[in-house]
Write a protein that holds these residues in place. Structure first.
Motif, PDB file in Angstrom:
ATOM      1  N   VAL A   1       1.068  -1.329  -0.038  1.00 21.89           N
ATOM      2  CA  VAL A   1      -0.016  -0.143   0.133  1.00 21.89           C
ATOM      3  C   VAL A   1       0.883   1.304  -0.146  1.00 21.89           C
ATOM      4  N   PHE A   2       0.571   1.919  -0.909  1.00 21.34           N
ATOM      5  CA  PHE A   2       1.623   3.329  -0.995  1.00 21.34           C
ATOM      6  C   PHE A   2       0.581   4.431  -0.779  1.00 21.34           C
ATOM      7  N   THR A   3       0.818   5.069   0.335  1.00 21.47           N
ATOM      8  CA  THR A   3       0.114   6.409   0.669  1.00 21.47           C
ATOM      9  C   THR A   3       0.890   7.437   0.620  1.00 21.47           C
ATOM     10  N   ALA A   4       0.406   8.487  -0.049  1.00 24.44           N
ATOM     11  CA  ALA A   4       1.169   9.774  -0.274  1.00 24.44           C
ATOM     12  C   ALA A   4       0.449  11.017   0.007  1.00 24.44           C
ATOM     13  N   SER A   5       1.037  12.135   0.342  1.00 28.51           N
ATOM     14  CA  SER A   5       0.364  13.445   0.498  1.00 28.51           C
ATOM     15  C   SER A   5       1.453  14.474   0.227  1.00 28.51           C
ATOM     16  N   SER A   6       0.785  15.644   0.071  1.00 31.83           N
ATOM     17  CA  SER A   6       1.656  16.807  -0.119  1.00 31.83           C
ATOM     18  C   SER A   6       1.810  17.493   1.377  1.00 31.83           C
ATOM     19  N   TRP A   7       2.951  18.222   1.685  1.00 27.88           N
ATOM     20  CA  TRP A   7       3.470  18.631   2.891  1.00 27.88           C
ATOM     21  C   TRP A   7       4.042  20.007   2.772  1.00 27.88           C
ATOM     22  N   SER A   8       4.005  20.488   3.698  1.00 26.81           N
ATOM     23  CA  SER A   8       4.501  22.242   3.502  1.00 26.81           C
ATOM     24  C   SER A   8       5.730  22.660   4.585  1.00 26.81           C
ATOM     25  N   GLU A   9       5.742  22.077   5.644  1.00 32.18           N
ATOM     26  CA  GLU A   9       6.753  22.541   6.764  1.00 32.18           C
ATOM     27  C   GLU A   9       7.331  21.362   7.393  1.00 32.18           C
ATOM     28  N   ASN A  10       8.751  21.550   7.654  1.00 37.09           N
ATOM     29  CA  ASN A  10       9.457  20.744   8.591  1.00 37.09           C
ATOM     30  C   ASN A  10       9.401  21.184   9.677  1.00 37.09           C
ATOM     31  N   VAL A  11       8.638  20.510  10.714  1.00 37.29           N
ATOM     32  CA  VAL A  11       8.466  20.841  11.955  1.00 37.29           C
ATOM     33  C   VAL A  11       9.354  20.134  13.039  1.00 37.29           C
ATOM     34  N   VAL A  12      10.131  20.853  13.792  1.00 37.07           N
ATOM     35  CA  VAL A  12      10.896  20.287  14.784  1.00 37.07           C
ATOM     36  C   VAL A  12      10.296  20.567  16.126  1.00 37.07           C
ATOM     37  N   PHE A  13      10.620  19.861  16.935  1.00 37.70           N
ATOM     38  CA  PHE A  13      10.167  20.094  18.428  1.00 37.70           C
ATOM     39  C   PHE A  13      11.051  19.315  19.431  1.00 37.70           C
ATOM     40  N   VAL A  14      10.822  19.443  20.777  1.00 40.22           N
ATOM     41  CA  VAL A  14      11.592  18.673  21.676  1.00 40.22           C
ATOM     42  C   VAL A  14      10.463  18.225  22.905  1.00 40.22           C
ATOM     43  N   SER A  15      10.738  16.775  23.141  1.00 35.10           N
ATOM     44  CA  SER A  15       9.770  16.539  24.130  1.00 35.10           C
ATOM     45  C   SER A  15      10.451  15.336  25.018  1.00 35.10           C
TER      46      SER A  15
END
Length: 327
Positions: A121-135
């Motif tokens: 199963v190949f699932t694809a989407s567009s994306w716009s931001e490289n989101v970086v966070f620390v937890s």
């Protein structure tokens, strides 16, 4: 003459694709209700980004394509549209692919052979931001679609148009077609009697500015490579919600995981700014059911006009024309 024809044939013959190495073809379906003159929404633009998740849902072993061997979050394969095909992201695209405080190239799926005898199963989407966070002392890097409430620029309008595709193959394949659909809705506002500098806003919408919108993937539950706060936690869903907008992502430090908040639980205090193209204003809006009619405001110099939308329900993939006269 025969030699010349032979030389011409040898120059124009295309080299065969190496069997087993994956290649993609992609199409974009228009919004339901769109016309040929509407703002672009039928094709990818140069530089648009795609993320691809591969899952073999009926095999407990990790097959080729399901993992990037730790070289990307959630084993995503990352691409950009060159105008003719999908190329792999490079360090010049300024994405922290591995979450290690530096820009690096994405892993190259075109070097992998997907010929295993099991459904893919190949699932694809567009994306716009490289989101970086620390937890919890750990750093996370994600590749997310992020909604823009201010769509006055064409860039922000196009970023807000979320595209999603899924293709099911009976076995690993080297020729995969991805047919993308719009999973948000679109408003086309035709406003008569205003100048070219008029600003159009919409009030009373879900307040999701700068939030990640999540689309359900029935097969995400069978994903074998997963990061905390990641794809499996956010996108797993029952079959009836496959390919549908589930809500917005929430990263909970207290719970140590991500979850999805439905749009019905989001405050309806959002204000969206439309993008003007030609004689119309366009807005990407989330598929939602509003508790009250949203209000359009038109600001044209010192003049102010308002209009209550008749519609309170917006379905994904549909374009809604609205005619307004400010005269």
């Amino acid at each position: 003459m025969g030699l010349a024809l032979l030389l011409m044939a040898s120059c124009t013959k295309e080299a065969p694709l190496e069997e087993g190495v994956v290649r993609f073809t992609t199409t974009v379906a228009p919004f339901d209700g769109a016309t040929k003159t509407d703002l672009s929404g039928r094709a990818f633009a140069v530089g648009d980004r795609m993320k691809l998740k591969i899952v073999c849902p009926f095999d407990d072993r990790t097959q080729f394509g399901e993992t990037t061997y730790g070289h990307s979050a959630d084993a995503f394969w990352l691409f950009k549209w060159s105008g003719t095909d999908w190329s792999v992201l490079t360090a010049a695209d300024k994405v922290d692919v591995e979450g290690d405080y530096r820009y690096s190239a994405a892993p190259n799926l075109y070097e992998r052979y997907l010929a295993q005898q099991t459904p893919y199963v190949f699932t694809a989407s567009s994306w716009s931001e490289n989101v970086v966070f620390v937890s919890g002392g750990s750093r996370y890097s994600q590749y997310n679609y992020v909604f823009e409430a201010d769509q006055s620029t064409e860039k922000n309008y196009l970023k807000s148009d979320l595209l999603w595709a899924q293709s099911y193959m009976q076995t690993g394949s080297y020729n995969v077609h991805l047919s993308f659909d719009h999973v948000m809705a679109c408003l086309r506002l035709s406003v008569a009697g205003v100048s070219g500098s008029a600003v159009v806003t919409l009030e009373g919408m879900p307040d999701i500015d700068q939030r990640e919108v999540v689309v359900g993937d029935y097969y995400a539950a069978r994903s074998k490579v997963n990061a905390r706060f990641g794809y499996k936690e956010k996108c797993s869903c029952p079959l009836e919600d496959n390919g549908k907008v589930l809500g917005v992502a929430v990263n909970s430090d207290a719970q140590g995981k991500a979850y999805v908040k439905p749009l019905s639980e989001i405050p309806f205090t959002g204000v969206y700014t439309a993008h003007r193209s030609g004689d119309s204003y366009y807005l990407i809006v989330p598929p939602s059911s509003l508790p009250a009619r949203a209000r359009v405001w038109i600001r044209d110099g010192e003049k102010r006009y308002s209009y209550l939308l008749e519609r309170t329900v917006f379905e994904q993939g549909k374009l809604y024309p609205v005619n307004i006269s400010a005269e």
